[in-house]
Motif scaffolding. Structure first.
Motif, PDB file in Angstrom:
ATOM      1  N   UNK A 109       0.793  -1.220   0.000  1.00 50.79           N
ATOM      2  CA  UNK A 109       0.000   0.000   0.000  1.00 50.79           C
ATOM      3  C   UNK A 109       0.824   1.267   0.000  1.00 50.79           C
ATOM      4  N   UNK A 110       2.053   1.203  -0.476  1.00 47.36           N
ATOM      5  CA  UNK A 110       3.000   2.317  -0.513  1.00 47.36           C
ATOM      6  C   UNK A 110       3.493   2.744   0.871  1.00 47.36           C
ATOM      7  N   UNK A 142       3.665   7.685   4.487  1.00 49.92           N
ATOM      8  CA  UNK A 142       3.488   9.100   4.139  1.00 49.92           C
ATOM      9  C   UNK A 142       4.723   9.951   4.371  1.00 49.92           C
ATOM     10  N   UNK A 143       5.771   9.384   5.012  1.00 51.61           N
ATOM     11  CA  UNK A 143       6.977  10.166   5.253  1.00 51.61           C
ATOM     12  C   UNK A 143       7.608  10.629   3.943  1.00 51.61           C
ATOM     13  N   UNK A 144       7.521   9.768   2.932  1.00 49.01           N
ATOM     14  CA  UNK A 144       8.085  10.070   1.608  1.00 49.01           C
ATOM     15  C   UNK A 144       7.016   9.816   0.555  1.00 49.01           C
ATOM     16  N   UNK A 145       6.129  10.766   0.325  1.00 51.09           N
ATOM     17  CA  UNK A 145       5.034  10.555  -0.628  1.00 51.09           C
ATOM     18  C   UNK A 145       5.536  10.548  -2.064  1.00 51.09           C
ATOM     19  N   UNK A 146       4.616  10.238  -2.993  1.00 48.23           N
ATOM     20  CA  UNK A 146       4.937  10.300  -4.415  1.00 48.23           C
ATOM     21  C   UNK A 146       5.606  11.637  -4.722  1.00 48.23           C
ATOM     22  N   UNK A 147       6.687  11.635  -5.532  1.00 52.34           N
ATOM     23  CA  UNK A 147       7.184  10.546  -6.387  1.00 52.34           C
ATOM     24  C   UNK A 147       8.370   9.767  -5.813  1.00 52.34           C
ATOM     25  N   UNK A 148       8.618   9.848  -4.498  1.00 49.33           N
ATOM     26  CA  UNK A 148       9.833   9.254  -3.937  1.00 49.33           C
ATOM     27  C   UNK A 148       9.961   7.774  -4.277  1.00 49.33           C
ATOM     28  N   UNK A 149       8.898   6.986  -4.015  1.00 41.01           N
ATOM     29  CA  UNK A 149       8.983   5.550  -4.205  1.00 41.01           C
ATOM     30  C   UNK A 149       9.255   5.155  -5.637  1.00 41.01           C
ATOM     31  N   UNK A 150       8.515   5.711  -6.572  1.00 39.30           N
ATOM     32  CA  UNK A 150       8.677   5.306  -7.967  1.00 39.30           C
ATOM     33  C   UNK A 150      10.006   5.812  -8.527  1.00 39.30           C
ATOM     34  N   UNK A 241      -0.257   8.244   0.019  1.00 36.69           N
ATOM     35  CA  UNK A 241       0.737   8.302  -1.053  1.00 36.69           C
ATOM     36  C   UNK A 241       0.732   9.650  -1.774  1.00 36.69           C
ATOM     37  N   UNK A 242      -0.465  10.194  -2.022  1.00 35.63           N
ATOM     38  CA  UNK A 242      -0.588  11.428  -2.800  1.00 35.63           C
ATOM     39  C   UNK A 242      -0.840  12.659  -1.955  1.00 35.63           C
ATOM     40  N   UNK A 243      -1.195  12.469  -0.676  1.00 35.02           N
ATOM     41  CA  UNK A 243      -1.422  13.600   0.205  1.00 35.02           C
ATOM     42  C   UNK A 243      -2.885  14.000   0.285  1.00 35.02           C
ATOM     43  N   UNK A 244      -3.200  14.745   1.338  1.00 34.56           N
ATOM     44  CA  UNK A 244      -4.562  15.244   1.506  1.00 34.56           C
ATOM     45  C   UNK A 244      -4.944  16.140   0.333  1.00 34.56           C
ATOM     46  N   UNK A 245      -6.215  16.047  -0.073  1.00 33.73           N
ATOM     47  CA  UNK A 245      -6.715  16.886  -1.157  1.00 33.73           C
ATOM     48  C   UNK A 245      -6.269  16.458  -2.537  1.00 33.73           C
ATOM     49  N   UNK A 246      -5.731  15.232  -2.655  1.00 35.53           N
ATOM     50  CA  UNK A 246      -5.232  14.802  -3.963  1.00 35.53           C
ATOM     51  C   UNK A 246      -6.343  14.710  -4.994  1.00 35.53           C
ATOM     52  N   UNK A 247      -7.590  14.564  -4.543  1.00 34.49           N
ATOM     53  CA  UNK A 247      -8.715  14.446  -5.484  1.00 34.49           C
ATOM     54  C   UNK A 247      -8.888  15.722  -6.309  1.00 34.49           C
ATOM     55  N   UNK A 248      -8.450  16.848  -5.761  1.00 35.40           N
ATOM     56  CA  UNK A 248      -8.604  18.127  -6.462  1.00 35.40           C
ATOM     57  C   UNK A 248      -7.408  18.451  -7.346  1.00 35.40           C
ATOM     58  N   UNK A 249      -6.383  17.606  -7.326  1.00 35.49           N
ATOM     59  CA  UNK A 249      -5.193  17.852  -8.130  1.00 35.49           C
ATOM     60  C   UNK A 249      -5.090  16.819  -9.250  1.00 35.49           C
ATOM     61  N   UNK A 250      -4.363  17.159 -10.279  1.00 33.90           N
ATOM     62  CA  UNK A 250      -4.140  16.204 -11.364  1.00 33.90           C
ATOM     63  C   UNK A 250      -3.137  15.154 -10.904  1.00 33.90           C
ATOM     64  N   UNK A 251      -3.475  13.895 -11.089  1.00 34.08           N
ATOM     65  CA  UNK A 251      -2.619  12.799 -10.653  1.00 34.08           C
ATOM     66  C   UNK A 251      -1.700  12.360 -11.784  1.00 34.08           C
ATOM     67  N   UNK A 252      -0.423  12.206 -11.457  1.00 34.74           N
ATOM     68  CA  UNK A 252       0.549  11.759 -12.451  1.00 34.74           C
ATOM     69  C   UNK A 252       0.317  10.304 -12.825  1.00 34.74           C
TER      70      UNK A 252
END
Length: 334
Positions: A109-110, A142-150, A241-252
């Motif tokens: 789950x990232x 959540x310590x290192x959110x996207x794009x750290x893992x990929x 993984x993407x942070x709070x409010x990610x629904x309002x932002x464009x996802x990579x």
């Protein structure tokens, strides 16, 4: 596309309905899986620290695999853009090489997992597919959110491609693989390699992969209470993984590969999905989109199963591994 072995209906304890026409008591799980459901612990990605502790407790109970046919070494890979080095574990067959090379990205789950989590799977791949496996300990949310893992995973791919001679890998015979969130990372790395003119790949092996953060498929809407993984868990995962409010932002698309508009030019894919998994339809849909884009793709949908169904030491898990090993061997032989 479908695995068609007949399933004997198994009654499981009734739970609240998870959607129109679906309830826990109506699902026909395979008998060897149904008897495990009551003992499966919750790995709540909404509580990363708690989930990590629970996973470590499970890992301590797993029997060690037979590594006698392998040489296993630890390395560090330069991190992306000055980030910390990335630990990797390399599994090398003792058979004469060079071999094909597989980059493995663990699930979780990232937010959880490390080099120990899928150690047994890496041993099986290296031994049975006679390939070098490079398992990657990418940074976690959540310590290192996207794009750290990929980005960590892509750095490991670049390092592997540059060091094929030292690693005993045939140049140009590299594949990427992962289960669940690791499947998202494998698909994301495949997109990165195409878009950045990076190392060529002969296969992306995606096992019940996380593909799309929109969670608007029929399986995502229906399966709110399924074993191991459910849509509420997916919602928590994407928030971490993407942070709070990610629904309002464009996802990579490197985070959610289903967001990619163009799938042409990607490596062939082998995709495994489970019937009672909220991720089922996004995995199948991604495979169909690859086919429409002219990318060879196999889709193996297993009836009567749930998320990570092949991880419980059952004969069914062995059958899945045989299928995955065959896909790898075929890709490396082409």
């Amino acid at each position: 596309m479908s695995e068609t072995t007949a399933i004997r209906p198994v009654t499981v304890p009734a739970q609240p309905a998870s959607g129109p026409g679906d309830s826990a008591s109506q699902r026909s799980y395979r008998p060897e899986l149904a008897e495990l459901i009551a003992d499966i612990p919750l790995l709540d990605v909404g509580d990363p620290a708690g989930a990590r502790r629970t996973l470590k407790g499970l890992e301590a109970q797993w029997p060690p695999p037979d590594t006698s046919a392998l040489v296993i070494t630890e390395h560090t890979v330069p991190g992306p853009d000055g980030a910390p080095d990335v630990p990797v574990r390399v599994y090398t067959p003792k058979t004469p090489g060079p071999h094909g090379g597989l980059l493995w990205f663990h699930g979780g789950g990232f937010v959880m997992g490390d080099l120990e989590t899928e150690h047994s799977q890496c041993v099986r791949f290296a031994t049975d597919a006679d390939c070098v496996v490079v398992s990657v300990q990418y940074r976690l949310a959540p310590e290192n959110p996207f794009p750290a893992g990929v980005e960590d995973c892509y750095s490991a791919l670049e390092w592997t491609a540059k060091n094929t001679g030292d690693l005993g890998i045939v140049p140009g015979r590299l594949a990427v693989a992962g289960c669940s969130a690791g499947g998202a990372l494998a698909a994301g790395v495949s997109l990165m390699a195409r878009d950045r003119s990076g190392p060529g790949l002969v296969l992306q092996l995606l096992t019940y992969p996380v593909i799309d953060d929109r969670m608007d498929t029929p399986s995502a809407r229906r399966f709110q209470d399924t074993p191991v993984w459910s849509t509420p868990q997916s919602k928590k995962m994407w928030r971490q993984y993407l942070g709070e409010g990610h629904e309002e932002r464009e996802t990579s698309p490197y985070a959610a590969p289903g967001r990619a508009r163009d799938l042409s030019g990607l490596p062939p894919a082998h995709i495994v999905t489970a019937e009672f998994d909220p991720l089922r339809d996004e995995g199948i849909g991604y495979g169909l989109r690859l086919l429409r884009a002219g990318v060879p793709a196999g889709i193996n949908q297993w009836a009567g199963t749930f998320h990570i169904f092949d991880s419980f030491g059952t004969p069914l898990g062995d059958r899945v591994m045989v299928d995955l090993v065959e896909a790898l061997r075929n890709a490396f032989a082409d």
